[in-house]
Design a protein around this motif. Structure first.
Motif, short mmCIF file in Angstrom:
data_model
loop_
_atom_site.label_atom_id
_atom_site.label_comp_id
_atom_site.label_asym_id
_atom_site.label_seq_id
_atom_site.Cartn_x
_atom_site.Cartn_y
_atom_site.Cartn_z
N VAL A 317 0.78 -1.26 0.05
CA VAL A 317 -0.03 0.06 -0.08
C VAL A 317 1.01 1.18 0.03
O VAL A 317 0.64 2.17 -0.63
CB VAL A 317 -0.77 0.11 1.25
CG1 VAL A 317 -1.68 1.22 1.32
CG2 VAL A 317 -1.91 -0.93 1.26
N LEU A 318 1.95 1.26 1.03
CA LEU A 318 2.80 2.42 0.97
C LEU A 318 4.21 2.35 0.54
O LEU A 318 5.01 3.01 0.82
CB LEU A 318 2.85 2.85 2.36
CG LEU A 318 1.64 3.62 2.82
CD1 LEU A 318 1.20 3.29 4.33
CD2 LEU A 318 1.20 4.98 2.45
N GLN A 319 4.31 1.25 -0.29
CA GLN A 319 5.92 0.90 -0.70
C GLN A 319 6.51 1.93 -1.50
O GLN A 319 7.87 2.31 -1.38
CB GLN A 319 5.99 -0.32 -1.40
CG GLN A 319 5.25 -0.46 -2.71
CD GLN A 319 5.08 -1.58 -3.65
OE1 GLN A 319 5.67 -2.58 -2.95
NE2 GLN A 319 4.28 -1.71 -4.83
N ASN A 320 5.78 2.81 -2.19
CA ASN A 320 6.47 3.82 -2.85
C ASN A 320 6.19 5.47 -2.22
O ASN A 320 6.68 6.28 -2.63
CB ASN A 320 5.90 4.21 -4.23
CG ASN A 320 5.75 3.16 -5.25
OD1 ASN A 320 6.72 2.54 -5.37
ND2 ASN A 320 4.63 2.75 -5.82
N GLU A 321 5.88 5.40 -0.83
CA GLU A 321 5.93 6.66 -0.17
C GLU A 321 6.71 6.67 0.93
O GLU A 321 6.57 7.20 2.06
CB GLU A 321 4.35 6.63 0.37
CG GLU A 321 3.27 6.38 -0.28
CD GLU A 321 3.13 7.65 -1.60
OE1 GLU A 321 3.65 8.79 -1.19
OE2 GLU A 321 2.30 7.38 -2.41
N MET A 322 8.17 6.05 0.55
CA MET A 322 9.06 6.17 1.92
C MET A 322 9.32 7.80 2.23
O MET A 322 9.44 7.98 3.44
CB MET A 322 10.38 5.60 1.24
CG MET A 322 11.36 5.90 2.21
SD MET A 322 11.01 4.59 3.88
CE MET A 322 11.81 3.11 3.41
N LYS A 323 9.20 8.74 1.36
CA LYS A 323 9.98 9.94 1.56
C LYS A 323 8.92 10.66 2.66
O LYS A 323 9.43 11.51 3.50
CB LYS A 323 10.00 10.81 0.66
CG LYS A 323 11.20 10.61 -0.19
CD LYS A 323 11.65 11.60 -1.30
CE LYS A 323 12.90 11.11 -1.84
NZ LYS A 323 13.08 12.01 -3.24
N VAL A 324 7.68 10.19 2.57
CA VAL A 324 6.67 11.04 3.89
C VAL A 324 6.99 10.64 5.11
O VAL A 324 6.59 11.29 6.23
CB VAL A 324 5.30 10.85 3.42
CG1 VAL A 324 4.75 11.30 2.12
CG2 VAL A 324 4.84 9.49 3.53
N PHE A 325 7.87 9.46 5.53
CA PHE A 325 8.38 9.02 6.66
C PHE A 325 9.37 9.44 7.22
O PHE A 325 9.91 9.21 8.35
CB PHE A 325 8.02 7.56 6.68
CG PHE A 325 6.63 6.97 6.53
CD1 PHE A 325 5.58 7.17 7.21
CD2 PHE A 325 6.31 6.29 5.43
CE1 PHE A 325 4.35 6.84 7.09
CE2 PHE A 325 4.99 5.95 4.83
CZ PHE A 325 3.92 6.05 5.98
N PHE A 326 10.16 10.40 6.38
CA PHE A 326 11.45 10.89 6.81
C PHE A 326 10.95 11.77 7.86
O PHE A 326 10.07 12.55 7.86
CB PHE A 326 12.10 11.48 5.57
CG PHE A 326 12.53 10.71 4.55
CD1 PHE A 326 12.70 9.17 4.84
CD2 PHE A 326 13.43 10.94 3.52
CE1 PHE A 326 13.42 8.22 4.04
CE2 PHE A 326 14.06 10.09 2.42
CZ PHE A 326 14.07 8.66 2.98
N VAL A 327 12.02 11.87 8.83
CA VAL A 327 11.64 12.67 10.06
C VAL A 327 11.83 14.18 9.83
O VAL A 327 12.85 14.41 9.08
CB VAL A 327 12.56 12.00 11.12
CG1 VAL A 327 12.52 13.14 12.25
CG2 VAL A 327 11.97 10.69 11.60
N LYS A 328 10.95 14.93 10.45
CA LYS A 328 11.27 16.59 10.30
C LYS A 328 12.12 16.97 11.57
O LYS A 328 11.58 16.49 12.54
CB LYS A 328 10.05 17.44 10.11
CG LYS A 328 9.21 16.86 8.64
CD LYS A 328 8.17 17.74 8.34
CE LYS A 328 7.34 17.33 7.15
NZ LYS A 328 6.13 16.73 7.69
N TYR A 329 12.45 18.05 11.35
CA TYR A 329 13.45 18.46 12.69
C TYR A 329 12.48 18.93 13.85
O TYR A 329 13.06 18.73 14.85
CB TYR A 329 14.28 19.86 12.24
CG TYR A 329 13.53 20.87 12.26
CD1 TYR A 329 13.38 21.71 13.28
CD2 TYR A 329 12.89 21.23 10.81
CE1 TYR A 329 12.77 23.11 12.89
CE2 TYR A 329 12.30 22.48 10.58
CZ TYR A 329 12.15 23.39 11.83
OH TYR A 329 11.50 24.39 11.63
N ASN A 330 11.15 19.40 13.36
CA ASN A 330 10.40 19.89 14.66
C ASN A 330 9.32 18.87 14.91
O ASN A 330 8.40 18.96 15.66
CB ASN A 330 9.75 21.11 14.09
CG ASN A 330 8.81 20.95 12.87
OD1 ASN A 330 8.98 20.06 12.07
ND2 ASN A 330 8.00 21.71 12.69
#
Length: 623
Positions: A317-330
């Motif tokens: 379902v989310l195999q192509n959405e890795m980047k949205v789970f990258f952590v933001k500094y805040n």
């Protein structure tokens, strides 16, 4: 002037003044007095002595005054049950008022007065309101049935209210349908005898799906949660329901989206694997889940906990959405840790390079908990994707060379797991690990390092000296370290018996004679007897080939995962525990699980639920 003035009076003899005002013939003075009574009640003053006077104010056609009196009644009826009965006649009379707002207000208030003596008087007015011509009255009465069931379940079941509620599922007004569903669901959860009243049929499901497009967001949640309990007859019916539920994925309310995801995840189990529709549906699930991550942190966290379940069940379902789970500094720490967990679950050979670059960056952050989890995540990547294990190990060695204490300790813990997964492959880094022996102060890191020294003792020239350094403070170490040290020294003895006779004798004495821990003592005695009776057997047992560890050690057990998928959008999906683990009630929590995959249907005839997707979409837009 604002209503604040009602909260500022602190005069002596105020109750007597209020009593006089409540008995006044002037309507305005009476209304002011009731407002003052409600204000006093709100700030915690006891105004129960005014109960008979306030009840007398019920005989009015002024809606505002009636609402205030009803509010007072709800609050004090429990402490004054005998006086509350005085109000019953007015309630019954108001239930037949020409104004639907007053009829609804009367039945709502009667449902909120939790006094057994009043419930029997409530039955007849409630029965009339359930059949009222006005939908506002019917939807209020539907909720009142659930409240009455909570006070007196036997009365509700004997009086046939459940049948009347069931009839409301076919109501022309979608909000009435939604409230009837909510009431039946609650009654169903609370009473095993009422469960049969809410068995969904194909015809009822069709009515619920029709109402779904037009009711409020909370009404939609009630209906979606009810649909999730239905088991379609075949894959065609499941597909038809999915088509009509899919438009809810674009709703602005996160709870509606997650309830829709729950229904779809459940019914996807019944669709033939590899079918075009299943592929399309899988693709449609990703955007709404990603959109939830743009919300405030608390909603993000709930979404991430649910996404974690979805990813474990259907990673595609989310195999192509890795980047949205990258952590933001805040991001708050609880969101960061959850994103990290999902990143590892989505890691594949195709995206490992960008994941590793991110994790290396995270390992230099200031938040200690987050750094520890990031270092551990690098180890999990190595175990999960074999092709990149070497790159992960190099990254871990670089991190060890930073000499940051907690980074070094976490790295050693995960390297031990990497050695278990890939034996005889990365042992060249053992020398680097041994350099950091003195800096270890956490039990898990010490135990991991001791395991490495014991397991690869033949490659470490001074293995006996390293283990002896730990032995000096044996009594002060944690049980985890003591057990590991005992096993490591026995391994060393079996590999180099001539040099370590004294060392093994010392550790066996410490474990068996000077320890109070039964686990440590038992293991010590087992080793001692093995070594003294049959050294060859000891070698076979202690130096036996170990099974490789799996990268799926942190996955939920499949039956638990299936149960939690059925509880998406509830507390169970946030805790990752079944409701029975944290909910106590009068009746045990019913266990639910995913339906079995149906055989593909061959019949061309449409089911009762079917409705063209094109027809469902405009209706959804209107809702």
């Amino acid at each position: 002037m604002s209503d604040a003035k009602y909260f500022t009076t602190t005069k002596k003899g105020e109750i007597a003044e209020l009593k006089a005002d409540l008995q006044s013939e002037k309507r305005d003075r009476k209304k002011e007095a009731v407002k003052k009574v409600i204000a006093s009640m709100t700030v915690g003053k006891d105004v129960s002595s005014l109960f008979p006077d306030v009840v007398n104010c019920m005989q009015t056609d002024n809606l505002e005054l009636k609402k205030l009196v009803y509010l007072y009644l709800m609050n004090y009826a429990k402490s004054q049950p005998d006086l509350a009965i005085l109000a019953v006649n007015t309630f019954v009379k108001d239930c037949e008022d020409p104004n639907p707002l007053i009829r609804a207000l009367a039945v709502r208030t009667m449902g909120c007065i939790r006094v057994d003596k009043i419930t029997e008087y409530l039955c007849e007015p409630l029965r009339k309101c359930l059949k009222d011509e006005d939908p506002y009255v019917r939807k209020t009465a539907a909720v009142c049935v659930a409240k009455l069931h909570d006070i007196n379940a036997a009365l509700v079941e004997d009086q046939g209210f459940l049948d009347l509620l069931r009839d409301l599922l076919s109501d022309s007004n979608p909000m009435v349908v939604a409230n009837a569903v909510a009431s039946l669901s609650e009654i169903n959860d609370a009473s095993p005898t009422a469960a049969a009243q809410f068995e969904l049929s194909s015809a009822i499901v069709n009515k619920l799906l029709t109402a779904l497009n037009e009711c409020t967001e909370w009404g939609q949640i009630f209906i979606l949660d009810a649909l999730a309990t239905y088991v379609p007859g075949d894959d065609r019916e499941a597909q038809s329901i999915c088509e009509r539920v899919t438009p809810r994925l674009s709703h602005a309310n996160a709870a509606v989206v997650l309830s829709a995801v729950k229904v779809l995840m459940k019914f996807m189990e019944m669709l033939p694997s590899g079918s075009d529709y299943l592929t399309t549906l899988t693709r449609k699930l990703a955007p709404p889940l990603v959109t939830l991550l743009s919300s405030e942190p608390e909603v993000q966290y709930v979404a991430l906990r649910n996404i974690n379940l979805v990813v474990q069940k259907r990673p595609e379902v989310l195999q192509n959405e890795m980047k949205v789970f990258f952590v933001k500094y805040n991001d708050p720490i609880y969101v960061k840790l959850e994103k990290l967990d999902i990143m590892i679950r989505l890691t594949t050979a195709a995206n490992i390079a960008q994941v590793l670059a991110e994790l290396k960056e995270y390992a230099t952050e200031v938040d200690v908990d987050f750094v520890r989890k990031s270092v551990r995540a690098i180890g999990r990547c190595a175990i999960k994707v074999e092709q990149t294990a070497e790159r992960c190990v190099s990254t871990l060695v670089e991190l060890i060379q930073t000499k940051v204490n907690y980074v070094v300790q976490e790295a050693i813990v995960v390297i031990k797991d990497i050695f278990r997964k890939y034996p005889n492959k990365y042992e060249s880094i053992i020398a680097t690990l041994c350099e950091n022996l003195d800096s270890l102060d956490e039990p898990e890191a010490k135990a991991s390092m001791i395991w490495i020294v014991g397991e690869y003792a033949e490659r470490i020239d001074n293995a006996d000296e390293l283990l002896k350094s730990f032995l000096d403070g044996f009594q002060d170490e944690s049980t985890m370290v003591q057990l590991q040290l005992l096993s490591a020294i026995v391994k060393l003895f079996l590999k180099r018996p001539a040099e370590t006779q004294e060392l093994v004798q010392q550790v066996l004495n410490l474990a068996t004679q000077e320890s109070d821990n039964p686990d440590l003592r038992d293991r010590g005695y087992i080793y001692w007897r093995l070594l003294s009776t049959d050294p060859a057997a000891a070698k076979e047992v202690v130096l036996a080939e170990k099974p490789l560890i799996s990268e799926e050690t942190d996955r939920l057990e499949p039956t638990l995962l299936d149960e939690l998928i059925c509880h998406i959008s509830t507390l169970a999906s946030v805790y990752h525990k079944p409701p029975s683990a944290f909910v106590e009630g009068r009746t045990p929590v019913k266990r639910v699980t995913l339906p079995q995959r149906a055989e593909p249907s061959t019949a061309a005839a449409p089911t009762e639920v079917s409705q063209p997707a094109a027809a469902a979409a405009p209706a959804a837009a209107a809702g």
